[in-house]
Design a protein around this motif. Structure first.
Motif, PDB file in Angstrom:
ATOM      1  N   LEU B  43       0.847  -1.192   0.000  1.00 35.64           N
ATOM      2  CA  LEU B  43       0.000   0.000   0.000  1.00 35.64           C
ATOM      3  C   LEU B  43       0.884   1.244   0.000  1.00 35.64           C
ATOM      4  O   LEU B  43       1.874   1.323   0.734  1.00 35.64           O
ATOM      5  CB  LEU B  43      -0.886   0.042   1.242  1.00 35.64           C
ATOM      6  N   GLU B  44       0.502   2.212  -0.825  1.00 35.66           N
ATOM      7  CA  GLU B  44       1.276   3.448  -0.927  1.00 35.66           C
ATOM      8  C   GLU B  44       0.462   4.595  -0.332  1.00 35.66           C
ATOM      9  O   GLU B  44      -0.657   4.857  -0.799  1.00 35.66           O
ATOM     10  CB  GLU B  44       1.569   3.776  -2.393  1.00 35.66           C
ATOM     11  N   LEU B  45       1.032   5.268   0.638  1.00 37.99           N
ATOM     12  CA  LEU B  45       0.384   6.451   1.182  1.00 37.99           C
ATOM     13  C   LEU B  45       0.451   7.571   0.153  1.00 37.99           C
ATOM     14  O   LEU B  45       1.513   7.846  -0.409  1.00 37.99           O
ATOM     15  CB  LEU B  45       1.079   6.883   2.476  1.00 37.99           C
ATOM     16  N   MET B  46      -0.687   8.225  -0.086  1.00 36.96           N
ATOM     17  CA  MET B  46      -0.724   9.332  -1.043  1.00 36.96           C
ATOM     18  C   MET B  46      -0.792  10.673  -0.309  1.00 36.96           C
ATOM     19  O   MET B  46       0.056  11.535  -0.501  1.00 36.96           O
ATOM     20  CB  MET B  46      -1.929   9.182  -1.966  1.00 36.96           C
ATOM     21  N   ASN B  57       2.057  14.936   1.428  1.00 35.52           N
ATOM     22  CA  ASN B  57       1.842  14.667   0.010  1.00 35.52           C
ATOM     23  C   ASN B  57       3.025  13.822  -0.408  1.00 35.52           C
ATOM     24  O   ASN B  57       4.154  14.321  -0.494  1.00 35.52           O
ATOM     25  CB  ASN B  57       1.771  15.971  -0.784  1.00 35.52           C
ATOM     26  N   ASN B  58       2.785  12.559  -0.649  1.00 38.41           N
ATOM     27  CA  ASN B  58       3.871  11.620  -0.866  1.00 38.41           C
ATOM     28  C   ASN B  58       4.299  11.601  -2.335  1.00 38.41           C
ATOM     29  O   ASN B  58       4.275  10.557  -2.988  1.00 38.41           O
ATOM     30  CB  ASN B  58       3.431  10.226  -0.409  1.00 38.41           C
ATOM     31  N   SER B  59       4.667  12.802  -2.839  1.00 34.40           N
ATOM     32  CA  SER B  59       5.143  12.944  -4.225  1.00 34.40           C
ATOM     33  C   SER B  59       4.133  12.389  -5.229  1.00 34.40           C
ATOM     34  O   SER B  59       4.487  11.687  -6.174  1.00 34.40           O
ATOM     35  CB  SER B  59       6.489  12.222  -4.418  1.00 34.40           C
ATOM     36  N   VAL B  60       2.883  12.739  -5.005  1.00 32.65           N
ATOM     37  CA  VAL B  60       1.810  12.254  -5.876  1.00 32.65           C
ATOM     38  C   VAL B  60       1.688  13.174  -7.086  1.00 32.65           C
ATOM     39  O   VAL B  60       1.714  14.404  -6.934  1.00 32.65           O
ATOM     40  CB  VAL B  60       0.480  12.214  -5.105  1.00 32.65           C
ATOM     41  N   PRO B  61       1.530  12.619  -8.286  1.00 30.29           N
ATOM     42  CA  PRO B  61       1.368  13.454  -9.492  1.00 30.29           C
ATOM     43  C   PRO B  61       0.172  14.397  -9.371  1.00 30.29           C
ATOM     44  O   PRO B  61      -0.833  14.064  -8.721  1.00 30.29           O
ATOM     45  CB  PRO B  61       1.151  12.431 -10.609  1.00 30.29           C
ATOM     46  N   SER B  62       0.271  15.544 -10.023  1.00 30.60           N
ATOM     47  CA  SER B  62      -0.767  16.573  -9.878  1.00 30.60           C
ATOM     48  C   SER B  62      -2.089  16.178 -10.518  1.00 30.60           C
ATOM     49  O   SER B  62      -3.100  16.863 -10.307  1.00 30.60           O
ATOM     50  CB  SER B  62      -0.277  17.889 -10.490  1.00 30.60           C
ATOM     51  N   LEU B  76     -10.982  12.838  -3.618  1.00 28.80           N
ATOM     52  CA  LEU B  76      -9.820  12.734  -4.499  1.00 28.80           C
ATOM     53  C   LEU B  76     -10.303  13.007  -5.908  1.00 28.80           C
ATOM     54  O   LEU B  76     -11.042  12.212  -6.495  1.00 28.80           O
ATOM     55  CB  LEU B  76      -9.184  11.344  -4.399  1.00 28.80           C
ATOM     56  N   HIS B  77      -9.915  14.174  -6.439  1.00 25.21           N
ATOM     57  CA  HIS B  77     -10.318  14.577  -7.777  1.00 25.21           C
ATOM     58  C   HIS B  77      -9.297  14.049  -8.787  1.00 25.21           C
ATOM     59  O   HIS B  77      -8.078  14.186  -8.586  1.00 25.21           O
ATOM     60  CB  HIS B  77     -10.421  16.102  -7.866  1.00 25.21           C
ATOM     61  N   LEU B  78      -9.826  13.446  -9.840  1.00 19.19           N
ATOM     62  CA  LEU B  78      -8.994  12.765 -10.826  1.00 19.19           C
ATOM     63  C   LEU B  78      -9.153  13.420 -12.199  1.00 19.19           C
ATOM     64  O   LEU B  78     -10.287  13.693 -12.619  1.00 19.19           O
ATOM     65  CB  LEU B  78      -9.409  11.294 -10.933  1.00 19.19           C
ATOM     66  N   HIS B  79      -8.063  13.662 -12.887  1.00 20.23           N
ATOM     67  CA  HIS B  79      -8.157  14.182 -14.246  1.00 20.23           C
ATOM     68  C   HIS B  79      -6.939  13.769 -15.056  1.00 20.23           C
ATOM     69  O   HIS B  79      -5.828  13.714 -14.546  1.00 20.23           O
ATOM     70  CB  HIS B  79      -8.324  15.709 -14.239  1.00 20.23           C
ATOM     71  N   THR B  80      -7.178  13.485 -16.321  1.00 22.77           N
ATOM     72  CA  THR B  80      -6.150  13.030 -17.271  1.00 22.77           C
ATOM     73  C   THR B  80      -5.278  11.931 -16.679  1.00 22.77           C
ATOM     74  O   THR B  80      -4.044  12.023 -16.652  1.00 22.77           O
ATOM     75  CB  THR B  80      -5.275  14.195 -17.772  1.00 22.77           C
ATOM     76  N   LEU B  81      -5.941  10.901 -16.183  1.00 24.17           N
ATOM     77  CA  LEU B  81      -5.194   9.780 -15.591  1.00 24.17           C
ATOM     78  C   LEU B  81      -4.578   8.893 -16.668  1.00 24.17           C
ATOM     79  O   LEU B  81      -4.944   8.957 -17.843  1.00 24.17           O
ATOM     80  CB  LEU B  81      -6.119   8.948 -14.699  1.00 24.17           C
TER      81      LEU B  81
END
Lengths: 117, 112
Positions: B43-46, B57-62, B76-81
């Motif tokens: 499991l990765e903490l985000m 913020n564990n170096s999560v992409p914008s 958690l808002h998601l865009h251009t995944l």
């Protein structure tokens, strides 16, 4: 850096067998917490136990028991007389005692336990 | 209702879509977390929020954008995944210092 190693990836046993899930950890902290979580097929992780590094007493809860050996950096989990409902993924995790107000856990990769009738 | 509730349970989205994951906790906890669970990986903490403030913020992409309007809700808002973002996204909450995490059932996200 902290690290949790669960070398076993999948274990399959027949109901009523005893099974031990291994967990080895690495940390430079002198004070830390260890956890076990269970993830059934429904998805949520269910908390099973938390131990602090001060206390090396083994713990038993019903069919579950935990063996904490600080000398070998291990925190193993034994299920006695396994049941089909024990089938799940089991995660061992580690946190520093001084991480502040939040529990930032380092998880192992998990062990998939299958208990066959 | 008790515990940690996540919606939706399953989500399929294209790479150009925008969607949001929702998490609600009814435990009176102060801290909330997003974790990512990919196959064969720990499991990765985000993200971590404590009293609505982001503390990790564990170096999560914008392309992942969290929002915590109050201590009981986390988005958690998601865009251009990307397809590699396909995973189980788990929300958790916790109370006092180093207390155990309480997890939701997760959202199974598939990016096509």
């Amino acid at each position: 850096a902290q690290k949790v190693t669960q070398a076993q990836t999948e274990i399959s046993v027949v109901e009523k067998e005893d099974v031990t899930l291994d967990c080895v950890y690495e940390t430079r902290d002198t004070t830390y917490y260890l956890f076990w979580y269970k993830q059934p097929p429904s998805g949520e992780l269910v908390f099973l136990i938390r131990r602090n590094s001060f206390d090396e007493q083994n713990e038993i809860s019903g069919r579950y028991s935990w063996n904490f050996q600080k000398s070998t950096s291990s925190f193993n989990f034994t299920i006695t007389a396994s049941q089909v409902v024990d089938s799940a993924v089991y995660f061992c995790a580690l946190s520093s005692y001084f991480t502040g107000a939040n529990s930032k856990l380092t998880f192992g990769k998990g062990i998939t336990l299958s208990v066959r009738p | 209702e008790t515990g940690v509730t996540q919606t939706p349970r399953h989500l399929v989205m294209g790479m150009t879509n925008k969607k949001s994951l929702k998490c609600e906790q009814h435990l009176g906890h102060n801290a909330m977390y997003w974790y990512k669970q990919s196959a064969k990986k720990p499991l990765e903490l985000m993200f971590v929020y404590n009293f609505k403030e982001q503390t990790e913020n564990n170096s999560v992409p914008s392309r992942f954008s969290p929002e915590c309007p109050n201590s009981s809700h986390l988005f958690l808002h998601l865009h251009t995944l990307q397809p590699e973002d396909s995973a189980l996204y788990l929300c958790a909450s916790s109370g006092e210092f180093n207390s155990p995490l309480h997890f939701g059932n997760g959202t199974r996200l598939t990016v096509t």
